[in-house]
Design a protein around this motif. Structure first.
Motif, PDB file in Angstrom:
ATOM      1  N   ALA B 254       0.824  -1.209   0.000  1.00 21.17           N
ATOM      2  CA  ALA B 254       0.000   0.000   0.000  1.00 21.17           C
ATOM      3  C   ALA B 254       0.861   1.263   0.000  1.00 21.17           C
ATOM      4  O   ALA B 254       0.413   2.329  -0.416  1.00 21.17           O
ATOM      5  N   LYS B 255       2.098   1.145   0.469  1.00 21.14           N
ATOM      6  CA  LYS B 255       3.007   2.300   0.440  1.00 21.14           C
ATOM      7  C   LYS B 255       3.631   2.486  -0.938  1.00 21.14           C
ATOM      8  O   LYS B 255       3.902   3.603  -1.366  1.00 21.14           O
ATOM      9  N   GLU B 256       3.863   1.368  -1.625  1.00 18.16           N
ATOM     10  CA  GLU B 256       4.621   1.426  -2.880  1.00 18.16           C
ATOM     11  C   GLU B 256       3.747   1.543  -4.124  1.00 18.16           C
ATOM     12  O   GLU B 256       4.163   2.081  -5.142  1.00 18.16           O
ATOM     13  N   ARG B 257       2.560   0.992  -4.035  1.00 19.65           N
ATOM     14  CA  ARG B 257       1.682   0.968  -5.198  1.00 19.65           C
ATOM     15  C   ARG B 257       0.981   2.320  -5.356  1.00 19.65           C
ATOM     16  O   ARG B 257       0.313   2.795  -4.430  1.00 19.65           O
ATOM     17  N   TYR B 258       1.123   2.946  -6.537  1.00 21.79           N
ATOM     18  CA  TYR B 258       0.475   4.218  -6.802  1.00 21.79           C
ATOM     19  C   TYR B 258      -0.724   4.032  -7.717  1.00 21.79           C
ATOM     20  O   TYR B 258      -0.673   3.255  -8.670  1.00 21.79           O
ATOM     21  N   ALA B 259      -1.793   4.747  -7.435  1.00 23.93           N
ATOM     22  CA  ALA B 259      -2.939   4.829  -8.340  1.00 23.93           C
ATOM     23  C   ALA B 259      -3.562   6.198  -8.143  1.00 23.93           C
ATOM     24  O   ALA B 259      -3.488   6.750  -7.038  1.00 23.93           O
ATOM     25  N   PHE B 260      -4.115   6.749  -9.172  1.00 24.81           N
ATOM     26  CA  PHE B 260      -4.681   8.101  -9.125  1.00 24.81           C
ATOM     27  C   PHE B 260      -3.632   9.106  -8.621  1.00 24.81           C
ATOM     28  O   PHE B 260      -3.956  10.061  -7.931  1.00 24.81           O
ATOM     29  N   GLY B 261      -2.384   8.835  -8.935  1.00 21.46           N
ATOM     30  CA  GLY B 261      -1.320   9.774  -8.620  1.00 21.46           C
ATOM     31  C   GLY B 261      -0.849   9.785  -7.185  1.00 21.46           C
ATOM     32  O   GLY B 261      -0.151  10.706  -6.760  1.00 21.46           O
ATOM     33  N   ARG B 262      -1.209   8.789  -6.392  1.00 25.10           N
ATOM     34  CA  ARG B 262      -0.761   8.769  -5.007  1.00 25.10           C
ATOM     35  C   ARG B 262      -0.696   7.333  -4.492  1.00 25.10           C
ATOM     36  O   ARG B 262      -1.311   6.438  -5.074  1.00 25.10           O
ATOM     37  N   PRO B 263       0.067   7.101  -3.406  1.00 24.30           N
ATOM     38  CA  PRO B 263       0.132   5.733  -2.873  1.00 24.30           C
ATOM     39  C   PRO B 263      -1.267   5.285  -2.440  1.00 24.30           C
ATOM     40  O   PRO B 263      -1.986   6.067  -1.820  1.00 24.30           O
ATOM     41  N   ILE B 264      -1.615   4.042  -2.742  1.00 22.74           N
ATOM     42  CA  ILE B 264      -2.988   3.613  -2.411  1.00 22.74           C
ATOM     43  C   ILE B 264      -3.207   3.578  -0.897  1.00 22.74           C
ATOM     44  O   ILE B 264      -4.325   3.704  -0.424  1.00 22.74           O
ATOM     45  N   GLY B 265      -2.121   3.464  -0.141  1.00 24.73           N
ATOM     46  CA  GLY B 265      -2.235   3.471   1.317  1.00 24.73           C
ATOM     47  C   GLY B 265      -2.668   4.819   1.872  1.00 24.73           C
ATOM     48  O   GLY B 265      -2.975   4.939   3.055  1.00 24.73           O
ATOM     49  N   SER B 266      -2.692   5.864   1.039  1.00 24.64           N
ATOM     50  CA  SER B 266      -3.168   7.165   1.516  1.00 24.64           C
ATOM     51  C   SER B 266      -4.693   7.269   1.410  1.00 24.64           C
ATOM     52  O   SER B 266      -5.283   8.201   1.948  1.00 24.64           O
ATOM     53  N   PHE B 267      -5.320   6.329   0.720  1.00 25.77           N
ATOM     54  CA  PHE B 267      -6.783   6.312   0.658  1.00 25.77           C
ATOM     55  C   PHE B 267      -7.340   5.648   1.915  1.00 25.77           C
ATOM     56  O   PHE B 267      -6.889   4.578   2.312  1.00 25.77           O
ATOM     57  N   GLN B 268      -8.355   6.285   2.502  1.00 32.43           N
ATOM     58  CA  GLN B 268      -8.892   5.716   3.738  1.00 32.43           C
ATOM     59  C   GLN B 268      -9.534   4.348   3.518  1.00 32.43           C
ATOM     60  O   GLN B 268      -9.529   3.515   4.419  1.00 32.43           O
ATOM     61  N   GLY B 269     -10.067   4.119   2.333  1.00 31.51           N
ATOM     62  CA  GLY B 269     -10.650   2.804   2.048  1.00 31.51           C
ATOM     63  C   GLY B 269      -9.627   1.700   2.246  1.00 31.51           C
ATOM     64  O   GLY B 269      -9.940   0.599   2.706  1.00 31.51           O
ATOM     65  N   ILE B 270      -8.386   1.986   1.901  1.00 30.51           N
ATOM     66  CA  ILE B 270      -7.304   1.005   2.058  1.00 30.51           C
ATOM     67  C   ILE B 270      -6.730   1.066   3.475  1.00 30.51           C
ATOM     68  O   ILE B 270      -6.548   0.050   4.139  1.00 30.51           O
ATOM     69  N   LYS B 271      -6.442   2.281   3.943  1.00 28.46           N
ATOM     70  CA  LYS B 271      -5.737   2.357   5.244  1.00 28.46           C
ATOM     71  C   LYS B 271      -6.621   1.896   6.394  1.00 28.46           C
ATOM     72  O   LYS B 271      -6.138   1.291   7.340  1.00 28.46           O
ATOM     73  N   HIS B 272      -7.909   2.126   6.303  1.00 29.39           N
ATOM     74  CA  HIS B 272      -8.784   1.650   7.378  1.00 29.39           C
ATOM     75  C   HIS B 272      -8.930   0.131   7.331  1.00 29.39           C
ATOM     76  O   HIS B 272      -9.022  -0.520   8.369  1.00 29.39           O
TER      77      HIS B 272
END
Lengths: 414, 373
Positions: B254-272
């Protein structure tokens, strides 16, 4: 691996136990034990009066604010000794309600940022319960997004003039002092324009209105400020450093709220053993058993997570944001348990009078109070952010308002 | 209060992890996954040399007698590495059954062989679908000869020795079951496919197979429950080891994979989702520590503590393994990524000594018993 005290801890426990058994208000014990969820039962005795009396008795013998230094009114005790004290204080701990925010949040902030004169004048009275403190942080426009707060402080000579509104202030109506965060510069990004103060709650221009909650109680207030004047000497930290100061307060909030939260499990277990369902005791129902197993695993997991944190304290380590899971798990669990317990009661689950409802209406009380547990002191969502970002190191969310001057940030209509 | 593993125990965990990093990388696990090997003999040889099989077996029976807390930290590392070896079957199940119920002569004969790894043991109870009970056991023993089918049996085609549950008297009550020790060399064994090919699984057909009683006649069911309680704590440590690895893998991705121009781990759907995995794992870890304490001190609380650890760790591992795939998106569903190793193992471990629903029931039984007492 064991659950034994060290020699030093055992000595401390013995001393605490002996003092408590000689000095605690034992006439309140039977009433306190009957306290149902989210209330304190002192029987025919006045709750605030008894709370202050017990507080003062403890203070005179050096048993309040244990972790504080002695010259601030504390005991200079270690964190593990604080845990042992709370275990030994038992039911009498319920009398600490009005003092928790002062001891856990306001006091440490005053200790970190106030002048020596103010510390000497304020902290011992806070510790003794003579003066009660509240925390004036949340606003209609700033809850989880605390830095979005709008209450204005404008400099006028040696004083500041405050205008605005706070909300969700626990105990404002009986507090002597308040810890107040304000906006002193709206032209810089939101975290940079904040400043912290403390003030008398009876200052002219302060108006306190209780909030009637979902459960009919009023533990929180709205506090309105109209041209309230605060001397500059009552500023905590530099002008514009309010955010940094607030982090000290909030770090202590998590530690003081996180430990030993009720989950509702012992109550629901007792209930399903006694409830006579369509096919005998409810506990024999397969669906009930599945839920019981799940809830027991969570309650037991929390209990021994606390034991792991206590071990860390015992070794002189400071528990970090890991402690956030207590409230997150307990709050959700209580809400779920309440709904299941009512479900098992059929329409009788709708009864609210403790004389009529099952188990003295404790599940109804849980149902109507638990939504707040999931919001106060860091909502579920904020706690998950904390776990993800500070424990696991995931990147923060994109903050669109981070570098924008506060007065240019878009505002919604709600 | 000292509710934590000791420095020595943590040192042991570090040593085992280093050994497994070198000898049980995903490339090794995949040799078994792909069917190139039935189990990883080289890893097993290394484990034998390391001397950790006999961690909780007393010195007088050829073990190191270090203890159960030490065995728990070893188990956590094995689970983390998804080790494709019969450690659990041989040590947590067969050796524990012999320790609990064996005669002095059986203990002196078999435990040193199991502790050294020269002999591989297993436990054969299950015969058909459904919750295992005295009623579902049809394999019979007559004059110490067994006839019937056990299926599936963990590591059945590899094991030299099996502890077998057999019907020894009429009726379906607990007293109708006895345990036997069987040399498997003369038993017909067929590999069966399972959801986790990294763990061998077999069908065993017994035809008048020679057996020796383990424990008294009619005591088999009660002994089994005790074996399962002890094994539940040990497998629970494997489960939290696996869950920890799945959580770490998801977090890193989640830290390394980018989508929509940002790490996916920054999306609350993923981080939660990942925060929830962490919460379940921490609760399970605390329950496992309590189970370890109960196992290590042979506490009266062991049955309740074991069931709690089992249910909690099963939940956590399944949750973490499932959502590790979800965080990885489509790539998580490929054979190439390792996510499925944990998904498979988590779902096998959820069944291997009784399904989660059975343990939930046992747990509530035990809570009721405590409250009635």
């Amino acid at each position: 691996m064991d659950f034994e005290d060290t020699k030093q801890e055992a000595a401390f426990r013995a001393e605490a136990r002996e003092w408590i058994s000689a000095n605690a208000p034992s006439y309140l014990e039977e009433h306190l034990e009957k306290s149902v969820f989210a209330t304190v039962n002192t029987g025919p005795y006045d709750q605030m009066e008894e709370s202050k009396k017990w507080r003062k008795t403890k203070y005179d013998a050096g048993w309040t604010c244990l972790s504080w230094p002695k010259d601030h009114g504390g005991r200079g005790a270690s964190p593990i000794e604080g845990v042992i004290w709370r275990q030994e204080e038992g039911v009498y701990g319920a009398l600490n309600g009005p003092f928790g925010i002062g001891e856990g949040m306001c006091g440490p902030t005053v200790a970190a940022f106030a002048s020596d004169e103010h510390k000497q004048a304020l902290l011992p009275k806070l510790a003794s319960g003579e003066e009660i403190w509240c925390q004036l942080f949340s606003e209609p426009a700033g809850g989880s997004d605390l830095a979005g707060l709008r209450t204005k402080a404008e400099k006028d000579g040696d004083e500041w003039v405050i205008n605005g509104q706070k909300i969700w202030t626990s105990g404002a109506h009986y507090s002597d002092w308040g810890l107040l965060i304000t906006r002193t510069d709206p032209s810089v990004p939101k975290h940079k324009g904040l400043t912290m103060f403390f003030l008398r709650m009876d200052s002219p221009g302060v108006e306190i209105r209780p909030i009637k909650q979902v459960n009919g109680q009023s533990g929180f207030n709205e506090v309105f400020f109209t041209d309230v004047r605060i001397p500059d000497a009552q500023r905590l930290g530099e002008v514009g450093d309010g955010w940094k100061v607030s982090l000290v307060t909030l770090m202590n909030e998590r530690l003081s709220i996180g430990g030993g939260m009720p989950t509702g499990f012992p109550e629901v277990f007792e209930f399903v053993r006694t409830l006579d369902g369509a096919d005998g005791p409810a506990i024999k129902d397969g669906a009930v058993r599945t839920k019981l197993a799940e809830w027991h695993c969570k309650a037991n997991g929390l209990k021994y997570t606390a034991a792991r944190l206590t071990t860390a304290l015992s070794k002189g380590q400071t528990p970090g944001p890991e402690a956030s899971i207590g409230k997150l798990v307990a709050g959700n669990m209580m809400q779920e348990i309440a709904a299941h317990a009512l479900d098992l009661q059929g329409l009788s689950g709708a009864l609210l009078d403790p004389e009529q409802a099952e188990m003295a209406a404790r599940f109804q009380a849980m149902l109507l109070r638990s939504p707040a547990t999931r919001i106060e002191g860091g909502s579920d969502e904020i706690l998950r952010n904390i776990i993800a970002e500070r424990v696991l190191g995931l990147p923060p969310d994109v903050r669109v308002d981070k570098d924008v001057p506060f007065n240019e940030i878009p505002r919604g209509s709600a | 209060m000292n509710f934590e593993f000791s420095e020595d125990q943590k040192l042991l965990a570090d040593q085992v992890r280093k050994f497994l990093d070198d000898n049980c990388a995903s490339s090794h696990v995949r040799e078994v996954l792909e069917g190139e090997r039935v189990y990883h003999e080289d890893l097993w040889a290394g484990i034998k040399e390391l001397g950790i099989l006999g961690t909780a077996i007393p010195e007088q029976y050829g073990g190191s007698g270090a203890g159960y807390l030490e065995l728990c930290v070893v188990a956590e590392e094995l689970g983390r590495a998804v080790a494709p070896i019969p450690f659990g079957a041989s040590i947590y199940l067969a050796a524990e059954a012999i320790l609990l119920a064996g005669s002095e002569q059986q203990k002196s004969t078999y435990l040193p062989q199991l502790a050294s790894g020269e002999t591989i043991g297993t436990l054969a109870v299950s015969e058909r679908a459904g919750e295992v009970s005295p009623r579902t056991i049809a394999l019979t023993a007559k004059d110490n000869q067994l006839t019937g089918v056990k299926m599936p049996v963990q590591y059945g085609t590899i094991a030299d020795l099996a502890v077998v549950a057999a019907k020894t008297s009429a009726g379906d009550d607990a007293r109708s079951i006895s345990l036997f020790l069987v040399d498997l060399s003369a038993v017909k064994r067929d590999v069966v496919d399972s959801i986790d090919p990294t763990q061998n699984m077999a069908r065993l057909t017994f035809e008048d197979a020679a057996a020796e009683p383990l424990g008294g006649a009619g005591e088999g069911w009660d002994i089994l429950q005790k074996v399962y309680d002890r094994a539940a704590v040990l497998f629970a440590f494997e489960q939290i080891g696996g869950a920890q690895k799945a959580l770490e893998t998801a977090t890193e991705y989640a830290k390394e994979r980018y989508a929509f121009g940002r790490p996916i781990g920054s999306f609350q759907g993923i981080k939660h989702m990942i925060a929830n995995m962490y919460v379940d794992l921490e609760l399970a870890r605390s329950n496992c520590y309590y189970g370890a304490w109960a196992l290590g001190t042979d506490a009266a609380e062991l049955p309740e503590a074991a069931a709690t650890a089992r249910v909690s760790a099963t939940t956590a591992y399944q949750h973490c393994a499932r959502n590790n795939i979800q965080v990885h998106g489509g790539m998580g569903f490929t054979w190439e990524f390792d996510c499925h190793l944990h998904y498979r193992r988590s779902n096998l471990l959820a069944l291997n000594i009784g399904a989660k629903s059975e343990w939930e029931n046992k747990l509530v039984d035990r809570l009721e018993a405590r409250n009635a007492a």
